[in-house]
Write a protein that holds these residues in place. Structure first.
Motif, PDB file in Angstrom:
ATOM      1  N   THR A  38      33.214  30.045  39.376  1.00  0.00           N
ATOM      2  CA  THR A  38      34.659  30.531  39.048  1.00  0.00           C
ATOM      3  C   THR A  38      34.372  31.361  37.765  1.00  0.00           C
ATOM      4  O   THR A  38      34.988  32.329  37.582  1.00  0.00           O
ATOM      5  N   ASP A  41      33.263  34.718  39.090  1.00  0.00           N
ATOM      6  CA  ASP A  41      34.405  35.441  39.667  1.00  0.00           C
ATOM      7  C   ASP A  41      35.340  36.054  38.671  1.00  0.00           C
ATOM      8  O   ASP A  41      35.923  37.223  38.731  1.00  0.00           O
ATOM      9  N   TYR A  42      35.681  35.296  37.834  1.00  0.00           N
ATOM     10  CA  TYR A  42      36.619  35.696  36.803  1.00  0.00           C
ATOM     11  C   TYR A  42      36.232  36.796  35.749  1.00  0.00           C
ATOM     12  O   TYR A  42      37.018  37.661  35.564  1.00  0.00           O
ATOM     13  N   TYR A  43      35.164  36.497  35.071  1.00  0.00           N
ATOM     14  CA  TYR A  43      34.722  37.510  34.274  1.00  0.00           C
ATOM     15  C   TYR A  43      33.815  38.559  34.530  1.00  0.00           C
ATOM     16  O   TYR A  43      33.815  39.607  34.095  1.00  0.00           O
ATOM     17  N   GLN A  46      36.011  39.999  37.777  1.00  0.00           N
ATOM     18  CA  GLN A  46      37.456  40.342  37.480  1.00  0.00           C
ATOM     19  C   GLN A  46      38.356  40.025  38.435  1.00  0.00           C
ATOM     20  O   GLN A  46      39.406  40.602  38.500  1.00  0.00           O
ATOM     21  N   LEU A  47      38.372  39.010  39.234  1.00  0.00           N
ATOM     22  CA  LEU A  47      39.312  38.531  40.221  1.00  0.00           C
ATOM     23  C   LEU A  47      40.218  37.745  39.247  1.00  0.00           C
ATOM     24  O   LEU A  47      39.892  37.104  38.160  1.00  0.00           O
ATOM     25  N   THR A  48      41.538  37.865  39.896  1.00  0.00           N
ATOM     26  CA  THR A  48      42.659  36.995  39.200  1.00  0.00           C
ATOM     27  C   THR A  48      42.372  35.349  39.817  1.00  0.00           C
ATOM     28  O   THR A  48      41.645  35.205  40.503  1.00  0.00           O
ATOM     29  N   ILE A  49      43.093  34.688  38.963  1.00  0.00           N
ATOM     30  CA  ILE A  49      43.125  33.208  39.218  1.00  0.00           C
ATOM     31  C   ILE A  49      43.712  33.054  40.667  1.00  0.00           C
ATOM     32  O   ILE A  49      42.969  32.042  41.617  1.00  0.00           O
ATOM     33  N   THR A  50      44.420  33.770  41.086  1.00  0.00           N
ATOM     34  CA  THR A  50      45.188  33.600  42.471  1.00  0.00           C
ATOM     35  C   THR A  50      44.209  34.084  43.458  1.00  0.00           C
ATOM     36  O   THR A  50      44.006  33.315  44.506  1.00  0.00           O
ATOM     37  N   GLN A  51      43.351  34.879  43.282  1.00  0.00           N
ATOM     38  CA  GLN A  51      42.342  35.672  43.994  1.00  0.00           C
ATOM     39  C   GLN A  51      41.078  34.578  44.262  1.00  0.00           C
ATOM     40  O   GLN A  51      40.925  34.308  45.308  1.00  0.00           O
ATOM     41  N   LYS A  60      45.702  26.915  42.476  1.00  0.00           N
ATOM     42  CA  LYS A  60      45.323  27.891  41.277  1.00  0.00           C
ATOM     43  C   LYS A  60      45.438  27.128  40.021  1.00  0.00           C
ATOM     44  O   LYS A  60      44.515  27.214  39.188  1.00  0.00           O
ATOM     45  N   CYS A  64      42.086  27.137  37.305  1.00  0.00           N
ATOM     46  CA  CYS A  64      42.400  27.139  35.681  1.00  0.00           C
ATOM     47  C   CYS A  64      41.504  25.904  35.045  1.00  0.00           C
ATOM     48  O   CYS A  64      40.820  26.139  34.176  1.00  0.00           O
TER      49      CYS A  64
END
Length: 80
Positions: A38, A41-43, A46-51, A60, A64
């Motif tokens: 997670t 993927d996020y940092y 650079q995917l959004t939380i939804t993605q 979601k 989070c």
């Protein structure tokens, strides 16, 4: 302590390469596989939380919560 800067608001500030090495070490040793993925993927992707939620097939709020727990764990281990 020649290369270490001091910021009166934060305290000692380590060079970026040392900070990244410490973060990688904590990620490998202290986080679960789900938390590592997670964060990556996020940092880094650079995917959004939804993605991320769609990709992992979870809600979601689960993404989070996982992200916050991973960040808290990293922060807790880096304060030592």
């Amino acid at each position: 302590m020649r290369n270490i800067r001091f910021d009166s608001q934060i305290g000692l500030r380590l060079p970026r390469d040392i900070q990244l090495t410490r973060i990688r070490r904590v990620m490998d040793a202290e986080l679960t596989e789900c938390q590592r993925k997670t964060l990556y993927d996020y940092y880094f992707r650079q995917l959004t939380i939804t993605q991320i939620a769609r990709e992992q097939q979870v809600n979601k709020s689960t993404v989070c919560r996982t992200l916050h727990r991973a960040e808290d764990r990293i922060r807790r281990y880096l304060t030592y």
